[in-house]
Enzyme design. Structure first.
Site, PDB file in Angstrom:
ATOM      1  N   ARG A  11      -1.691  10.192  -9.716  1.00 55.77           N
ATOM      2  CA  ARG A  11      -0.506  10.524  -8.905  1.00 55.77           C
ATOM      3  C   ARG A  11      -0.137  12.009  -9.034  1.00 55.77           C
ATOM      4  NH1 ARG A  11       4.732   8.572 -12.259  1.00 55.77           N
ATOM      5  NH2 ARG A  11       3.779   8.451 -14.302  1.00 55.77           N
ATOM      6  N   GLU A  59      10.867  -0.348   2.391  1.00 56.47           N
ATOM      7  CA  GLU A  59       9.441  -0.089   2.608  1.00 56.47           C
ATOM      8  C   GLU A  59       8.989  -0.432   4.017  1.00 56.47           C
ATOM      9  OE1 GLU A  59      10.616  -1.888   0.003  1.00 56.47           O
ATOM     10  OE2 GLU A  59      10.375  -0.434  -1.604  1.00 56.47           O
ATOM     11  N   PHE A  84       4.720  -2.461  -3.626  1.00 58.38           N
ATOM     12  CA  PHE A  84       5.716  -2.605  -2.552  1.00 58.38           C
ATOM     13  C   PHE A  84       5.144  -2.185  -1.200  1.00 58.38           C
ATOM     14  CE2 PHE A  84       8.718  -0.875  -6.068  1.00 58.38           C
ATOM     15  CZ  PHE A  84       8.569  -2.029  -6.812  1.00 58.38           C
ATOM     16  N   ARG A 168      -0.507   5.346 -12.416  1.00 61.00           N
ATOM     17  CA  ARG A 168       0.598   5.911 -13.178  1.00 61.00           C
ATOM     18  C   ARG A 168       0.131   6.607 -14.450  1.00 61.00           C
ATOM     19  NH1 ARG A 168       3.241   3.695 -17.751  1.00 61.00           N
ATOM     20  NH2 ARG A 168       5.351   4.481 -18.006  1.00 61.00           N
TER      21      ARG A 168
END
Lengths: 316, 267
Positions: A11, A59, A84, A168
């Site tokens: 990320r 979303e 999501f 992450r």
């Protein structure tokens, strides 16, 4: 090959890549569903405040607004967590983005079991499956921050709806010497005994596994299969025909993910395939390394699977 | 255009819609007849469009969110010359006009639509883009009342108000029916006007078959998106279809089709 000095999450590479892409093309926008910090959009926000759009925790609307902007010529990166987006908004992605052929880039972090402590709800293990089944969609899973940066820039230059899967957790860099081309898998290490195909964070685990196996006299060819769709069947088949055996490894359900894409590509070619991934389970809270071990995705676990297979063959 | 002219155009649209759905053997006559007046008014008196240059950037955007009423949209587009009328008879046939709109399959279709709730968010994206780039065209989005059940509609409503999208006008076809019954029984929407006002929209209610009232569609309020709640009668123009939710998604048979056309020919 493995740069242990540079620990970075994919990320973070995305956050750098989108700024570089935006400097080149004024049509690039970033949309956030209240997760801009997690997606490393701080610099983008500071440098291009007028091109940063906050939609709130919504979303579905994130995808819908992205589609509208794209149909009018913008290149929106819609960002959230992989658990999501693309899941809560899959219907919007299917019709408003893919059926419309809207040039929306879906960049989602916190994919996979290494999301860790947040637990099962936040560990997307189904996202590759639900994106790669969509016509017109490209699916890219960068191996590290270095590749995520390149993938973000390259993706911004295409006209396809694209899913960019990000993680992450910080890992060593494994692609610093690789070129990145969408749809072109990279052979990171040559070998003749079997082909080990990985994507995302699992490329690092695969390389580590290959080092352990090398000491045991097993020569593994390691492929970084960063583009799940369009899949580089040619590179995969060439390698598999040489080694006769493929193992795939991914931080995803074994159903419908990267391994399944490989299975579709080699079907009927007489090649042995084993898909390593999460086997029809939800994850749980824990550290990334504990979870990799528990769910059979660590380098050691990959080695065990491969040795078990080798023993089976020798016993035949 | 004058009211008599609009009335005649809308009548033709209704006849085409009935014929298309009859020929197709399936489709949604209730909503198609109900929005015929609104669509006619929009395309003849409101929208800046150019049938010979359907992708001209200065055009107003018309987003049909309730894609199932597309027979009426196809008929109006054909009437306006976006494509030849003989294509209308291919509705829902292989290689013909799609049962729900597909962008790129026909000139004048701005977005694919079918699953409800998709249009308002797309319209917000389009309106925001026009604002960002200082473009003067306007975005119109038609929705059904049934699709107000969709949560994403309200996500988009918040977004439009937050971004002060006064270049966006949504129109709700308030016919008070949805697929399986009256809206107020399936999932009550009232007070719809107050709901949108609470979401910081400029809301205007009109009679959806009255061309004089439709002049209000052009109302704008600086800094706010506008919602037109157009009260319509589903099946309008065909006596046995009017107000009946049973005609939401059912094609007429031969005698029903003949009866409907006979009635419309007299109007």
């Amino acid at each position: 090959m493995i740069n242990y000095e540079k620990l970075k999450a994919s990320r973070e590479g995305f956050g750098i890549g989108i700024v570089k892409a935006a400097l080149e093309n004024k049509n690039i926008l970033a949309l956030s569903a209240d997760l801009s910090e997690s997606l490393k959009l701080e610099e983008f926000k500071n440098r291009f405040p007028e091109r940063y759009i906050e939609v709130g925790v919504a979303e579905q609307n994130l995808a819908a607004v992205g589609a509208g902007l794209a149909l009018e010529g913008k290149i929106p990166f819609i960002t959230s967590f992989a658990s999501f987006s693309p899941s809560i908004n899959w219907g919007q992605i299917r019709v408003s983005i893919c059926y419309n052929n809207a040039n929306v880039k879906i960049a989602s972090s916190h994919a996979g079991i290494t999301t860790g402590e947040d637990g099962a709800t936040h560990q997307a293990l189904e996202d590759i499956a639900i994106t790669r089944v969509l016509p017109k969609m490209n699916v890219i899973v960068p191996a590290d921050a270095t590749e995520a940066e390149k993938a973000t820039i390259e993706t911004s230059k295409t006209k396809n709806p694209t899913y960019l899967r990000l993680g992450r957790e910080k890992f060593p860099q494994v692609t610093e010497e690789s070129e990145f081309r969408i749809g072109k898998a990279n052979i990171l290490k040559k070998g003749s005994d079997l082909t080990l195909i990985a994507c995302g964070n699992m490329v690092f685990q695969a390389l580590k596994a290959s080092e352990i196996l090398e000491k045991k006299g097993i020569e593994v060819e390691v492929i970084n299969n960063h583009t799940i769709k369009p899949l580089d069947s040619k590179t995969i088949l060439q390698s598999a025909k040489k080694t006769g055996t493929i193992f795939t490894v991914e931080e995803h359900q074994t159903a419908g993910g990267m391994g399944s894409a490989v299975a579709e590509a080699i079907s009927g070619e007489g090649i042995h395939l084993e898909i390593i991934g999460v086997e029809d389970k939800f994850g749980q809270s824990g550290s990334a390394s504990e979870l990799l071990e528990k769910y059979g995705l660590s380098a050691n676990k990959i080695v065990e699977r491969i040795i078990k297979h080798k023993k089976l063959i020798q016993n035949v | 255009m004058k009211n008599d002219y609009l009335k005649e155009k809308a009548r033709k649209v209704r006849i085409e819609a009935i014929d298309m759905i009859y020929t197709a053997g399936s489709g949604h006559p209730g909503g198609s007849l109900g929005v015929a007046d609104l669509l006619t008014y929009l395309y003849y008196n409101v929208l800046k469009t150019n049938a010979s240059k359907p992708s001209w950037n200065g055009r107003d955007r018309f987003i049909l969110s309730n894609g199932h009423v597309c027979p009426a949209l196809y008929a109006v587009l054909a009437e306006k010359g976006f494509f030849k009328k003989d294509r209308l008879k291919t509705l829902r046939k292989m290689n013909g006009l799609q049962g729900h709109p597909e962008r790129g399959s026909l000139p004048g279709i701005e977005t694919s639509a079918g699953p409800l709730g998709l249009g308002l968010g797309i319209s917000c994206g389009m309106a925001l883009k026009a604002k960002m780039d200082g473009e003067k065209h306007h975005i119109y989005c038609m929705m059904s009342d049934g699709e107000q059940d969709e949560g994403v509609t309200w996500e988009a409503a918040m977004f439009a108000a937050k971004n002060k999208l006064d270049n966006l006008t949504a129109i709700i076809d308030r016919n008070k029916i949805q697929l399986s019954g009256p809206t107020e029984k399936i999932m009550p929407l009232e007070n719809l006007k107050e709901k949108y006002e609470a979401f910081n929209w400029n809301v205007i209610e009109i009679k959806g078959h009255d061309f004089n009232e439709m002049k209000k569609i052009k109302t704008r309020k600086k800094g706010k998106p506008t919602l037109i709640i157009a009260n319509t009668i589903p099946g309008k123009g065909v006596s046995f279809m009017e107000g009946k939710f049973e005609w939401h998604g059912k094609a007429p048979n031969k005698s029903e089709r003949d009866q409907a056309i006979k009635e419309l020919n007299k109007q």
